[in-house]
Design an enzyme around this catalytic site. Structure first.
Site, mmCIF file in Angstrom:
data_model
loop_
_atom_site.group_PDB
_atom_site.id
_atom_site.type_symbol
_atom_site.label_atom_id
_atom_site.label_comp_id
_atom_site.label_asym_id
_atom_site.label_seq_id
_atom_site.Cartn_x
_atom_site.Cartn_y
_atom_site.Cartn_z
ATOM 1 N N THR A 1 60.096 37.885 -0.667
ATOM 2 C CA THR A 1 58.994 37.516 0.561
ATOM 3 C C THR A 1 57.961 36.900 -0.051
ATOM 4 O O THR A 1 57.306 36.105 0.570
ATOM 5 C CB THR A 1 58.857 38.972 0.982
ATOM 6 O OG1 THR A 1 59.752 39.507 1.541
ATOM 7 C CG2 THR A 1 57.244 38.799 1.908
ATOM 8 N N SER B 1 66.228 39.082 -2.705
ATOM 9 C CA SER B 1 66.596 39.663 -3.914
ATOM 10 C C SER B 1 67.706 40.569 -3.412
ATOM 11 O O SER B 1 68.448 41.090 -4.515
ATOM 12 C CB SER B 1 65.425 40.492 -4.381
ATOM 13 O OG SER B 1 65.211 41.731 -3.639
ATOM 14 N N THR C 1 61.227 42.355 -3.122
ATOM 15 C CA THR C 1 60.954 43.617 -3.490
ATOM 16 C C THR C 1 62.204 44.432 -3.206
ATOM 17 O O THR C 1 62.146 45.766 -3.906
ATOM 18 C CB THR C 1 59.846 44.204 -2.568
ATOM 19 O OG1 THR C 1 60.433 43.965 -1.298
ATOM 20 C CG2 THR C 1 58.438 43.420 -2.647
HETATM 21 N N1 ASP Z 1 63.970 40.427 1.616
HETATM 22 C C1 ASP Z 1 63.011 40.461 0.801
HETATM 23 C C2 ASP Z 1 63.986 40.324 -0.695
HETATM 24 O O1 ASP Z 1 64.257 39.258 -1.077
HETATM 25 C C3 ASP Z 1 62.225 41.618 0.610
HETATM 26 C C4 ASP Z 1 60.919 41.388 -0.301
HETATM 27 O O2 ASP Z 1 60.844 40.691 -1.100
HETATM 28 O O3 ASP Z 1 60.161 42.241 -0.004
HETATM 29 O O4 ASP Z 1 63.916 41.254 -1.447
#
Ligand code: ASP
Length: 333
Positions: free
Chosen positions: A16, A65, A97
């Site tokens: 994100t 991620s 995250t």
């Molecule tokens: N979908 C995102 C990720 O790449 C969520 C984030 O980064 O908060 O994990």
């Protein structure tokens, strides 16, 4: 280049913190488009960083991620170890995250340096109103530049709060204070005055004291996780038995207990020589190795989350499949 400032390298992987939404109120759908800022573009947004560190950077991956794999952990660990040996003073890794805590713990066990390695991400993409991307990136660079952050192992930072990789856990689906350190608390803060302040250390073995190495590896042993629930049976454990899994983490109830049918199925696995580690679907507290569990041949995870117990078992299996030796590693790390 300001010779008085530390050299910090940023390894960008996506998440994100790099996301581009359709408009300023797109907090939920931006990941579907896959549009991302590069790390160069993210750094341009925080010119204040010129007074903090001499930066170098790379876009190693550009992914959510949710799609980071153990092979990616190996690539990131090798890259970070090389950079730290080559004279970089600290490393920042931008990351989604969703699985930040897993990559962080893997690096905590495999980085061979006492220099700061800091993972950060964001809950609101840089394109959105009140994004936390800029301050989180700046905070991570501040930590990676700080002499106070040496010997602390790998850390995660969001919302000004610094966590140990061993304890960090994503607790909330949407809030900017999503990361907590289970029941142990933050290591410290990157505070409003820009100071990096620590109040405690994580004393379990990590980084430069760790015996685990990723050198020459291109994959890790497969370990799966099965979660207990009311009425759960042996179906999923049997699937693990038939699979090529080399170990199993069971996220049991509270203190690691399981429905009898599930436990019987797990015992068959243990008898077949597959290490089974008991963890808990409750987020806080230790799993105690009772005499009965010891006699049955189970391993317990101390207070690691199931997803972190999996990482420690994967690394342990590179060294041994002896139950008692694996138990010792779970006490140490
Ligand atoms: N979908 C995102 C990720 O790449 C969520 C984030 O980064 O908060 O994990």
């Amino acid at each position: 280049m300001n010779k008085k400032l530390p050299k910090v390298h940023i390894i960008a992987t996506g998440g994100t913190i790099s996301g581009i939404g359709a408009n300023r109120l797109d907090y939920t759908q931006y990941s579907d488009t896959g549009n991302r800022y590069t790390i160069e573009q993210l750094i341009e947004r925080i010119p204040e960083v010129k007074n903090v560190a001499n930066l170098t950077y790379e876009n190693l991956l550009a992914t959510g991620s949710t799609n980071i794999t153990p092979k990616d952990w190996l690539v990131i660990a090798e890259r970070a170890n090389t950079l730290l040996q080559d004279g970089i003073d600290g490393i920042v890794i931008t990351h989604g995250t969703a699985t930040l805590e897993e990559t962080a713990y893997f690096l905590h066990l495999t980085i061979k340096s006492n220099k700061p390695v800091v993972l950060t991400g964001a809950m609101r993409p840089p394109s959105s109103m009140s994004t936390d991307a800029d301050i989180n990136l700046l905070d991570a660079i501040r930590i990676a530049s700080s002499g106070n952050a040496q010997n602390m192992g790998v850390m995660g930072v969001l919302n000004n709060q610094i966590h140990s990789a061993r304890e960090i856990i994503k607790m909330n689906t949407l809030r900017v204070d999503t990361f907590q350190s289970n029941d142990l608390g933050f290591l410290g803060f990157v505070d409003s005055d820009g100071q990096v302040i620590f109040y405690r250390n994580s004393i379990k073995t990590h980084t430069y004291m760790s015996e685990f190495s990723t050198q020459g590896l291109d994959q890790l042993p497969r370990v799966d996780i099965v979660v207990a629930y009311s009425g759960g049976d042996g179906l999923l454990i049997d699937a693990v038995k038939k699979n090529e899994s080399q170990g199993l983490i069971l996220a049991g109830f509270g203190s690691g207990t399981l429905p009898t049918v599930m436990k019987d199925s797990a015992l068959e696995l243990v008898k077949g020589g597959i290490p089974v580690v008991l963890a808990s679907r409750s987020i806080m507290g230790r799993i105690v190795l009772t005499e009965k569990l010891r006699d049955e041949g189970f391993i317990t995870c101390d207070n690691l989350s199931p997803q972190k117990a999996r990482i420690l078992l994967m690394l342990s299996l590179l060294q041994t499949s002896d139950t008692q030796k694996i138990r010792d590693l779970f006490e140490k790390y």
